[in-house]
Enzyme design. Structure first.
Site, PDB file in Angstrom:
ATOM      1  N   SER A   1      35.809  37.545   8.569  1.00  0.00           N
ATOM      2  CA  SER A   1      37.131  36.970   8.028  1.00  0.00           C
ATOM      3  C   SER A   1      37.552  36.237   9.071  1.00  0.00           C
ATOM      4  CB  SER A   1      37.806  37.911   7.311  1.00  0.00           C
ATOM      5  OG  SER A   1      38.905  37.602   6.734  1.00  0.00           O
TER       6      SER A   1
ATOM      7  N   ASP B   1      33.482  37.082  -2.838  1.00  0.00           N
ATOM      8  CA  ASP B   1      34.124  37.309  -1.572  1.00  0.00           C
ATOM      9  C   ASP B   1      35.233  36.080  -1.705  1.00  0.00           C
ATOM     10  OD1 ASP B   1      34.759  37.116   1.056  1.00  0.00           O
ATOM     11  OD2 ASP B   1      33.076  35.755   2.092  1.00  0.00           O
TER      12      ASP B   1
ATOM     13  N   HIS C   1      33.911  40.643   0.350  1.00  0.00           N
ATOM     14  CA  HIS C   1      34.462  40.297   1.601  1.00  0.00           C
ATOM     15  C   HIS C   1      34.040  41.102   2.862  1.00  0.00           C
ATOM     16  CE1 HIS C   1      36.876  37.807   3.886  1.00  0.00           C
ATOM     17  NE2 HIS C   1      37.549  38.700   4.449  1.00  0.00           N
TER      18      HIS C   1
END
Length: 608
Positions: A148, A299, A327
């Site tokens: 991320s 995601d 994710h």
């Protein structure tokens, strides 16, 4: 497309037995060009120093605490690096050094965060990389990775084209922060903005009770960010935390950016481009640094960012993996198979990629096609030379009378369906969005069936043979509205023999942005192009027909013979997105006549 039944990076991982036990951990401050001090952890493998050991280094830049301070009574085996633990376990014992950094304004680092990311923070990355490259324990080969925010930091770092940065692996990372995270399709992801802002405030202020409401940061033995070694009494940490009070407010920040090119009120040069990897991407860095992009079908909108990053790159060593996960690949997302450890494959590929480009080992990765993707329903990995696979062909399904969906173009001169929006429509709390603000999701969309009862739906007859959709579907609507703007949520569903509906993918789009126009040069086309700039915004004229076309999020899904395919249209996702317009429920009319035939284009893969 080729079968990748032999795509088993776990085999490489199994062949790379750990060669070091334990670690040597040290922590101190690095002073940046403007005097701001950043907290840095150095993890060296093995419990005994080796004066001549020069190792490849993997760096992590995080706002989520490089390491936790543990309470005195914490058991010896308490994990104090939850943010990078999986990477440390993977890499350290196999001969890599790790460097983890609290970005400015976070953890034990000094300074303030002026935005979701800032040019100052990107410059810090270069200084840190340059410092690492000069250390006696560094071989001169550096990689950057993480999930991320950390994945995007890898992009920012690579964009400097520092000669030591040989490879990066962005996991679940944006390419265009505005459309991949904040305003997908031009609609604010309101709940993400709110909850992520609450998370960051809890971390930056070291608010323990609030931090504990997020599962990843909850721990009976956690006592906030770890101080550096020289901060024996915690005074330096306290001073750093005091500076964090001036950090930006997420909601205030995002509300200033309703268009891709809108600037902050206080800084005319600070737009969404400033916080996006695409803005800094350049061919010098692209030619020098190998990039492996890893994402998954659930995601968030980061899967679209993964496709954009990969398609922009020209480096012959670029790679892309799209799995049936969420994710960070923490949870498998296929409704047909429970995968208890989807992250294992992503991590194994990370090791193999770094082994190839940082350690100089021959891993065989260069002999494989650059794209690996997973087809849901078939439950099989496949490979391709590009994304979307070149073998796909577009199959157009038209909206028909009686809410049918078929490949026959309509012939009626006048035909339309009227739909009154319902602001009770939502995608629930087990969606592709919930994991983005650090909430656990064990199964994806298990409660989807029945949600489309409040939507406008079009459904095919039962399929006579299997049908594989792989790529980015595109929906094209000929629409009239009684309001000057609206948000469109278009879902693709799989209806089984018993009539049970499964969520497949979705597209989100604000009608205001419907004008076809090119976006930034570094954002490749994946469907109809929209700039999302303020100058291209056009309000709807109530009662006047408009053509609105946009792509859905990427997917590879096998619709089985006997199943049906459904397109469901809503004007709200009240669980996650802002209402447009707020306070007024639109009524729309969808045209399905010969001259204005609304339809969906599906990228189909021929079955063998």
């Amino acid at each position: 497309m080729s079968d990748t039944s032999t795509f088993r990076p776990e085999t490489w991982l199994g062949s790379r037995e750990p060669i070091f036990e334990g670690q040597r951990l040290s922590s101190h401050y690095l002073t940046m060009r403007d005097g701001i001090r950043l907290a840095v952890d150095i993890h060296l493998p093995g419990s005994q120093p080796s004066s001549d050991a020069r190792l490849p280094v993997v760096a992590f830049f995080t706002p989520y605490y490089r390491r936790m301070k543990l309470k005195p009574a914490a058991p010896d085996d308490t994990e104090d690096c939850p943010n990078i633990a999986v990477f440390r376990s993977l890499l350290l014992a196999r001969g890599y050094a790790l460097v983890a950094v609290d970005v400015r304004g976070s953890g034990a680092s000094y300074g303030t965060r002026t935005g979701l990311r800032s040019p100052n923070e990107r410059e810090d990355y270069l200084e840190v990389i340059d410092w690492i490259s000069q250390q006696s324990w560094c071989s001169g080969a550096i990689g950057v990775t993480g999930i991320s925010y950390l994945g995007a930091a890898a992009d920012f770092t690579a964009s400097w084209a520092h000669p030591a940065v040989k490879a990066i692996v962005p996991h679940s990372a944006v390419w265009d922060t505005w459309s991949n995270q904040l305003y997908p399709g031009g609609v604010m992801c309101r709940r993400l903005v709110k909850e992520y802002g609450r998370l960051m405030e809890a971390l930056d202020d070291d608010a323990a009770d609030e931090r504990a409401s997020f599962p990843y940061f909850r721990g009976d033995h956690f006592e906030g960010p770890a101080p550096v070694d020289e901060d024996t009494d915690g005074a330096m940490l306290a001073a750093a935390l005091k500076e964090h009070v001036a950090n930006f407010d997420m909601a205030d920040f995002v509300h200033q950016l309703p268009y891709r090119d809108r600037a902050l009120h206080t800084s005319p040069d600070f737009t969404s481009a400033t916080i996006s990897p695409y803005h800094y991407a350049n061919r010098t860095a692209d030619s020098q640094t190998a990039v492996y992009t890893i994402s998954g079908w659930m995601d968030g909108h980061y899967s679209r960012g993964a496709a954009l990053r990969f398609n922009w790159q020209r480096n012959p060593d670029k790679r892309l993996m799209l799995g049936a996960w969420d994710h960070g690949a923490r949870t498998g997302s296929s409704p047909f198979r429970h995968d208890p450890a989807p992250q294992d494959k992503a991590l194994a590929e990370t090791l193999r990629f770094f082994d190839q480009h940082l350690m100089g080992l021959e891993t065989g990765i260069g002999n494989e096609p650059p794209v690996h993707y997973y087809t849901v329903g078939e439950e099989r990995w496949k490979s391709a030379s590009e994304w979307p696979p070149a073998e796909t062909t577009l199959n157009r399904l038209y909206f028909q009378p009686d809410h049918r969906l078929a490949d026959t173009a309509p012939t009626a001169e006048t035909a339309a369906d009227r739909y009154v929006g319902d602001y009770r429509c939502g995608s629930g709390n087990q969606s592709r969005y919930n994991r983005l603000y650090a909430q656990n999701v064990e199964r994806y969309y298990p409660d989807w069936h029945g949600r489309d009862e409040r939507m406008l739906c079009y459904t095919t007859d039962r399929l006579e043979s299997d049908m594989e959709v792989t790529g980015h579907p595109v929906v094209r609507l000929f629409l009239e509205s009684d309001t000057e703007d609206c948000a469109l949520f278009v879902y693709l569903e799989d209806i089984d023999e018993q009539g049970q509906a499964s969520y497949v993918t979705e597209g989100v789009f604000r009608a205001l942005h419907r004008r076809l126009s090119s976006g930034p040069d570094n954002i490749p086309s994946l469907g109809p192009d929209h700039s999302f700039n303020e100058c291209d915004a056009r309000y709807l004229i109530p009662g006047e027909r408009s053509e609105i076309a946009f792509d859905l999020l990427p997917i590879s899904w096998l619709f089985k013979a006997g199943h049906r395919l459904r397109v469901a249209i809503a004007l709200a996702d009240n669980d996650h997105f802002s209402r447009i317009p707020d306070g007024v429920v639109p009524t729309i009319t969808i045209g399905r006549q010969a001259a204005h035939a609304s339809h969906i284009e599906l990228p189909m893969m021929a079955r063998r």
